[in-house]
Design an enzyme around this catalytic site. Structure first.
Site, PDB file in Angstrom:
ATOM      1  N   GLU A 137     107.176  31.202  47.653  1.00 32.37           N
ATOM      2  CA  GLU A 137     106.707  30.873  46.189  1.00 32.37           C
ATOM      3  C   GLU A 137     105.674  30.147  47.064  1.00 32.37           C
ATOM      4  O   GLU A 137     104.315  30.933  47.550  1.00 32.37           O
ATOM      5  CB  GLU A 137     107.119  29.933  45.758  1.00 32.37           C
ATOM      6  CG  GLU A 137     105.948  29.287  44.620  1.00 32.37           C
ATOM      7  CD  GLU A 137     106.710  28.538  44.010  1.00 32.37           C
ATOM      8  OE1 GLU A 137     106.334  28.279  42.633  1.00 32.37           O
ATOM      9  OE2 GLU A 137     107.877  27.525  43.805  1.00 32.37           O
ATOM     10  N   HIS A 192     111.554  27.136  32.607  1.00 29.95           N
ATOM     11  CA  HIS A 192     111.763  25.841  33.629  1.00 29.95           C
ATOM     12  C   HIS A 192     112.181  25.129  31.833  1.00 29.95           C
ATOM     13  O   HIS A 192     110.726  24.041  31.707  1.00 29.95           O
ATOM     14  CB  HIS A 192     111.082  24.928  34.459  1.00 29.95           C
ATOM     15  CG  HIS A 192     110.954  25.864  35.252  1.00 29.95           C
ATOM     16  ND1 HIS A 192     112.095  25.126  36.817  1.00 29.95           N
ATOM     17  CD2 HIS A 192     110.735  26.619  36.193  1.00 29.95           C
ATOM     18  CE1 HIS A 192     112.206  26.045  38.090  1.00 29.95           C
ATOM     19  NE2 HIS A 192     111.020  25.963  37.729  1.00 29.95           N
ATOM     20  N   ASP A 239     112.006  21.525  31.937  1.00 29.85           N
ATOM     21  CA  ASP A 239     111.333  21.016  31.865  1.00 29.85           C
ATOM     22  C   ASP A 239     109.512  21.050  31.961  1.00 29.85           C
ATOM     23  O   ASP A 239     108.539  20.287  31.690  1.00 29.85           O
ATOM     24  CB  ASP A 239     111.828  19.497  33.087  1.00 29.85           C
ATOM     25  CG  ASP A 239     111.955  19.911  34.083  1.00 29.85           C
ATOM     26  OD1 ASP A 239     111.369  21.291  34.327  1.00 29.85           O
ATOM     27  OD2 ASP A 239     112.299  19.596  34.757  1.00 29.85           O
ATOM     28  N   GLY A 244     112.055  23.723  44.070  1.00 28.53           N
ATOM     29  CA  GLY A 244     111.250  21.895  44.310  1.00 28.53           C
ATOM     30  C   GLY A 244     110.859  22.973  45.944  1.00 28.53           C
ATOM     31  O   GLY A 244     110.777  23.985  46.199  1.00 28.53           O
ATOM     32  N   HIS A 280     112.761  32.833  34.747  1.00 26.63           N
ATOM     33  CA  HIS A 280     112.442  32.887  35.329  1.00 26.63           C
ATOM     34  C   HIS A 280     111.302  31.944  34.725  1.00 26.63           C
ATOM     35  O   HIS A 280     110.266  31.644  33.773  1.00 26.63           O
ATOM     36  CB  HIS A 280     111.373  32.843  36.265  1.00 26.63           C
ATOM     37  CG  HIS A 280     110.822  31.748  37.023  1.00 26.63           C
ATOM     38  ND1 HIS A 280     111.611  32.619  39.131  1.00 26.63           N
ATOM     39  CD2 HIS A 280     110.410  30.653  37.274  1.00 26.63           C
ATOM     40  CE1 HIS A 280     111.403  30.771  39.211  1.00 26.63           C
ATOM     41  NE2 HIS A 280     110.842  29.998  38.404  1.00 26.63           N
TER      42      HIS A 280
END
Length: 371
Positions: free
Chosen positions: A214, A25, A27, A184, A23
């Site tokens: 989360e 990201h 960006d 998101g 996990h």
């Protein structure tokens, strides 16, 4: 309770350990200097600072707009700057290449890097061109390092392009992409909104993970598991809300927690990020300690290396310091992650038996004794 083996690994030893990252990201991990150089090259003037140290501090510090605000929404706001400079094939390829280089230098031997192609179309790139640039960048950066880097394609849960991104993921299967994801803000954007995308992946015999549990509670996890049939849960922190611990430390699992544990649903936990977004109050109170003791399929991850100022090494070092973990624990987390990867079974087994287990055996035999 922990499963220590009498030795406390040092940060340098952990860095040399063969680690697995599920996990992370794309960006959320660019180098600050790269962000500044790309902003200058492409005329982006919105950065808070063009000084490398100050920009890095802005992303990582406790300011109102920074990532360490205790709010997932504020945490996500910082991505507008990294995404803004990742709008060309060259920029995407560079960030991906540097990502692979940084992970390899941190001792990661397998990584699944996720990003949302739909966020990178502002300069006219097609979705396929975007994926190609990232896959090529990771390939070049990982070349000759021992890192096996793969891609997860993410759809934004507040948008309506998830089926399109799912189709993109299957189109690029066997060319560097191994799965699908949605991400998101969770509140108001349940995973069931994207049921058609998940069903498409299932029918194509693909893999997917879902950000759930989360910033939102058990309903998000329940939908991800029971309606959407997620292979893994991104974070899954709030599964702890279905576990009661009495004053004597005895844990009683509710039906959802029991199901997640019984069926070995992998939890992609990111301790530092979870503290920064408010999903956990502190590392010491993070559910990872309890969930590890209860033998959930827990994995350790970085989430966003820039925003949370972490590496996989630093995450493990923090857990060692906080929970007293030893090599047996770090090895357990790592094998959990490799078992849960979206690689074919034979490739997972090869990495476990030929790279991970021998690497940990050698380090444990020569590590610094616990004091």
């Amino acid at each position: 309770m922990t499963t220590t083996d009498g030795r406390r690994p040092t940060a340098e030893e952990i860095r040399r350990a063969p680690k697995v990252l599920l996990h992370d990201h794309l960006d959320g991990g660019p180098r600050p200097a790269t962000v500044i150089e790309l902003a200058d090259a492409y005329g982006y003037t919105g950065l808070p600072s063009t000084d490398v140290d100050k920009l890095g501090g802005w992303f990582r510090g406790p300011s109102r707009a920074s990532s360490h605000s205790g709010s997932l929404e504020r945490y996500l706001e910082t991505f507008r700057h990294t995404v803004a400079v990742m709008q060309t094939a060259d920029a995407l390829s560079r960030v991906a290449r540097e990502c692979a280089e940084d992970l390899a230098a941190d001792g990661v031997v397998y990584a699944e890097i996720r990003f949302a192609p739909e966020l990178h179309i502002e300069r006219g790139l097609s979705l396929d061109e975007i994926v190609e640039a990232v896959v090529d960048g990771l390939r070049v950066g990982a070349g000759g390092t021992g890192l096996h880097a793969r891609v997860l394609l993410t759809a934004m849960r507040h948008q309506a392009r998830s089926l399109e991104i799912a189709e993109l993921a299957i189109r690029w299967r066997d060319r560097g992409v191994v799965g699908f994801d949605i991400a998101g803000a969770e509140a108001g954007n349940p995973p069931t909104r994207h049921l058609d995308a998940f069903q498409y992946i299932q029918r194509a015999n693909g893999h997917y993970t879902i950000h759930a549990g989360e910033a939102f509670g058990l309903p998000s996890i329940w939908e991800a598991v029971q309606w959407c049939n997620a292979d893994r849960l991104g974070h899954g922190v709030r599964i702890v809300d279905d576990i009661a611990v009495d004053p004597d430390g005895k844990a009683t699992l509710g039906p959802l927690a029991n199901y997640v544990r019984d069926t070995r649903v992998p939890l992609e936990m990111c301790p530092s990020s979870n503290v920064h977004t408010g999903a956990a109050a502190s590392i010491a109170t993070h559910p990872i300690g309890l969930l590890r003791d209860l033998s959930f399929r827990v994995t350790v991850n970085t989430d966003n290396r820039l925003m949370s100022d972490v590496s996989l090494t630093s995450e493990f070092a923090t857990l060692v310091e906080t929970f007293g973990y030893g090599w047996a624990d770090i090895r357990w987390f790592t094998i959990n992650a490799m078992k849960s990867a979206f690689l074919p079974f034979d490739q997972r087994l090869d990495l476990i038996n030929k790279v991970i287990k021998p690497g940990f055996d050698a380090l444990a035999a020569n590590s610094t004794p616990r004091t």
